[in-house]
Design a protein around this motif. Sequence first.
Motif, PDB file in Angstrom:
ATOM      1  N   ALA A 121       2.099   9.158  -7.388  1.00 33.28           N
ATOM      2  CA  ALA A 121       0.996   8.130  -6.920  1.00 33.28           C
ATOM      3  C   ALA A 121       0.342   9.130  -5.548  1.00 33.28           C
ATOM      4  N   ASP A 122      -0.999   8.845  -5.537  1.00 34.46           N
ATOM      5  CA  ASP A 122      -1.530   9.435  -4.308  1.00 34.46           C
ATOM      6  C   ASP A 122      -2.523   8.313  -3.779  1.00 34.46           C
ATOM      7  N   PRO A 123      -2.090   7.963  -2.353  1.00 33.68           N
ATOM      8  CA  PRO A 123      -2.894   6.979  -1.888  1.00 33.68           C
ATOM      9  C   PRO A 123      -3.907   7.680  -1.078  1.00 33.68           C
ATOM     10  N   ILE A 124      -5.364   7.331  -1.104  1.00 34.01           N
ATOM     11  CA  ILE A 124      -6.662   7.887  -0.567  1.00 34.01           C
ATOM     12  C   ILE A 124      -6.923   6.840   0.635  1.00 34.01           C
ATOM     13  N   LEU A 125      -6.873   6.999   1.702  1.00 34.20           N
ATOM     14  CA  LEU A 125      -7.187   5.950   2.572  1.00 34.20           C
ATOM     15  C   LEU A 125      -8.392   6.607   3.387  1.00 34.20           C
ATOM     16  N   THR A 126      -9.451   5.945   3.232  1.00 29.52           N
ATOM     17  CA  THR A 126     -10.693   6.484   3.808  1.00 29.52           C
ATOM     18  C   THR A 126     -11.411   5.435   4.825  1.00 29.52           C
ATOM     19  N   ARG A 127     -12.131   6.082   5.649  1.00 27.86           N
ATOM     20  CA  ARG A 127     -12.957   5.338   6.709  1.00 27.86           C
ATOM     21  C   ARG A 127     -14.200   6.065   6.984  1.00 27.86           C
ATOM     22  N   TRP A 128     -15.392   5.650   7.566  1.00 26.51           N
ATOM     23  CA  TRP A 128     -16.592   6.105   7.815  1.00 26.51           C
ATOM     24  C   TRP A 128     -16.356   7.036   8.903  1.00 26.51           C
ATOM     25  N   LYS A 129     -17.020   8.072   9.236  1.00 27.84           N
ATOM     26  CA  LYS A 129     -16.882   9.041  10.424  1.00 27.84           C
ATOM     27  C   LYS A 129     -17.884   8.218  11.275  1.00 27.84           C
ATOM     28  N   ARG A 130     -17.502   8.117  12.597  1.00 27.56           N
ATOM     29  CA  ARG A 130     -18.390   7.310  13.478  1.00 27.56           C
ATOM     30  C   ARG A 130     -18.596   8.112  14.820  1.00 27.56           C
ATOM     31  N   ASP A 131     -19.776   7.987  15.480  1.00 22.89           N
ATOM     32  CA  ASP A 131     -19.834   8.734  16.897  1.00 22.89           C
ATOM     33  C   ASP A 131     -19.477   7.936  17.949  1.00 22.89           C
ATOM     34  N   THR A 232      -0.582  11.706 -12.212  1.00 18.96           N
ATOM     35  CA  THR A 232      -0.540  10.636 -11.018  1.00 18.96           C
ATOM     36  C   THR A 232      -1.543   9.424 -11.309  1.00 18.96           C
ATOM     37  N   GLU A 233      -1.370   8.582 -10.281  1.00 14.89           N
ATOM     38  CA  GLU A 233      -2.336   7.451 -10.112  1.00 14.89           C
ATOM     39  C   GLU A 233      -2.813   7.494  -8.512  1.00 14.89           C
ATOM     40  N   ALA A 234      -4.149   7.835  -8.548  1.00 17.29           N
ATOM     41  CA  ALA A 234      -4.962   8.031  -7.334  1.00 17.29           C
ATOM     42  C   ALA A 234      -5.717   6.627  -7.159  1.00 17.29           C
ATOM     43  N   VAL A 235      -5.130   6.161  -5.836  1.00 22.08           N
ATOM     44  CA  VAL A 235      -5.759   4.906  -5.419  1.00 22.08           C
ATOM     45  C   VAL A 235      -6.499   5.047  -4.065  1.00 22.08           C
ATOM     46  N   ASN A 236      -7.715   4.671  -4.083  1.00 24.56           N
ATOM     47  CA  ASN A 236      -8.348   4.552  -2.705  1.00 24.56           C
ATOM     48  C   ASN A 236      -8.368   3.314  -2.100  1.00 24.56           C
ATOM     49  N   TYR A 237      -8.166   3.283  -0.772  1.00 22.00           N
ATOM     50  CA  TYR A 237      -8.026   1.978   0.053  1.00 22.00           C
ATOM     51  C   TYR A 237      -9.031   2.303   1.138  1.00 22.00           C
ATOM     52  N   HIS A 238     -10.012   1.611   1.380  1.00 23.36           N
ATOM     53  CA  HIS A 238     -11.154   1.919   2.145  1.00 23.36           C
ATOM     54  C   HIS A 238     -11.107   0.668   3.162  1.00 23.36           C
ATOM     55  N   ASP A 239     -11.299   1.430   4.321  1.00 22.33           N
ATOM     56  CA  ASP A 239     -11.399   0.389   5.533  1.00 22.33           C
ATOM     57  C   ASP A 239     -12.999   0.560   5.965  1.00 22.33           C
ATOM     58  N   GLU A 240     -13.711  -0.523   5.528  1.00 23.10           N
ATOM     59  CA  GLU A 240     -15.263  -0.626   5.856  1.00 23.10           C
ATOM     60  C   GLU A 240     -15.741  -0.360   7.324  1.00 23.10           C
ATOM     61  N   THR A 241     -14.851  -1.089   8.153  1.00 21.89           N
ATOM     62  CA  THR A 241     -15.137  -1.351   9.544  1.00 21.89           C
ATOM     63  C   THR A 241     -14.428  -0.311  10.447  1.00 21.89           C
ATOM     64  N   GLY A 242     -13.367   0.097  10.005  1.00 21.66           N
ATOM     65  CA  GLY A 242     -12.716   1.137  10.592  1.00 21.66           C
ATOM     66  C   GLY A 242     -11.662   0.615  11.539  1.00 21.66           C
ATOM     67  N   GLU A 243     -11.622  -0.869  11.720  1.00 21.57           N
ATOM     68  CA  GLU A 243     -11.259  -1.342  12.613  1.00 21.57           C
ATOM     69  C   GLU A 243      -9.387  -1.017  12.588  1.00 21.57           C
ATOM     70  N   ILE A 244      -9.020  -1.114  11.193  1.00 19.90           N
ATOM     71  CA  ILE A 244      -7.486  -1.003  11.345  1.00 19.90           C
ATOM     72  C   ILE A 244      -7.117   0.560  11.354  1.00 19.90           C
ATOM     73  N   MET A 245      -8.018   1.505  10.539  1.00 18.13           N
ATOM     74  CA  MET A 245      -7.778   2.822  10.832  1.00 18.13           C
ATOM     75  C   MET A 245      -7.773   3.511  11.876  1.00 18.13           C
ATOM     76  N   ASP A 246      -8.672   2.953  12.587  1.00 15.73           N
ATOM     77  CA  ASP A 246      -8.867   3.700  14.002  1.00 15.73           C
ATOM     78  C   ASP A 246      -7.554   3.528  14.753  1.00 15.73           C
TER      79      ASP A 246
END
Length: 299
Positions: A121-131, A232-246
């Motif tokens: 299993a492959d977790p792909i955690l994403t966020r937007w790059k921010r300045d 594998t099962e690759a799943v994307n978890y996306h944090d739109e605001t970035g608040e959690i992943m930051d």
Amino acid sequence: MSASKGAAEKPHKKARTSPYPGSQVQRSQVPTEKVSWLVEWREYGPVEYTARSVLAGPVWADPQVGQRNFSPKFNEKDGHVDRRSQNGVYEVENGRPRNPAGRTGLVGRGLLGRWGPNHAADPILTRWKRDSKGSKVTHPVSGKDILQFAAIQRKDCGEWAIPGGMVDPGEKISTTLKREFGEEAMNSLQKSRAEMQELEKQLHKLFSQEHFVVYKGYVDDPRNTDNAWMETEAVNYHDETGEIMDHLPLEAGDDAKKVKWVDINDKLELYASHSQFIQLVAEKRGAHWSEDLYPESQG
């Protein structure tokens, strides 16, 4: 039976590379036009290799085919071990499963524990790059926002990868995704009980995010053989605001040497089929992937 139903669209490449990982074993060479089992090749003489670590009989490995008291139920749920392929029914010859994507130049199991499919299993955690002001960063050529994912550098080969791992027998995929990310990208195995409780809260938040299944099926992996292969099962978890992943305390652990946020683009060279999964995520999210798609924008 459909030998290659849904398997890799292009003939696998990494599954034909030598030497075999962690060894000096050279596969017999398989030309691209001879990969498919549908192509007759009477002279085909693959090398036999199963690593000592597998033959030692750890809990995660099957016994050898033909051993007493071992009669696996291929293409079925075999007790807690799921021997079904996500690519449909695979053939079994002389008691050994046959790789649905074709020849690899090697028989036996190599480094893989299970005969047939070895599920990961492959977790792909994403966020937007921010300045520094918190605004999304746009790519100057494509004009699309840049997406980042949490990547690890593998200890075994030094390549960058998605922080995934093997599904334990009877384990739900969602549990594997969370466990592997915790172990490899947050060093959960080295945490105290109090730290683990805090980490559990963060992981729960992370894995409650919006998500979608990116890919399910065969992986072109350098460890694959004619009789054992990675899926594998690759799943994307996306944090739109970035608040959690930051505020995520990334820390390499278990099989990882390093961990960091990586900008997603087509220049990334990643382990196994991971670049393919990352591209699918970028396309789904409408993020930047390649400059080559926009020649008119280049000076």
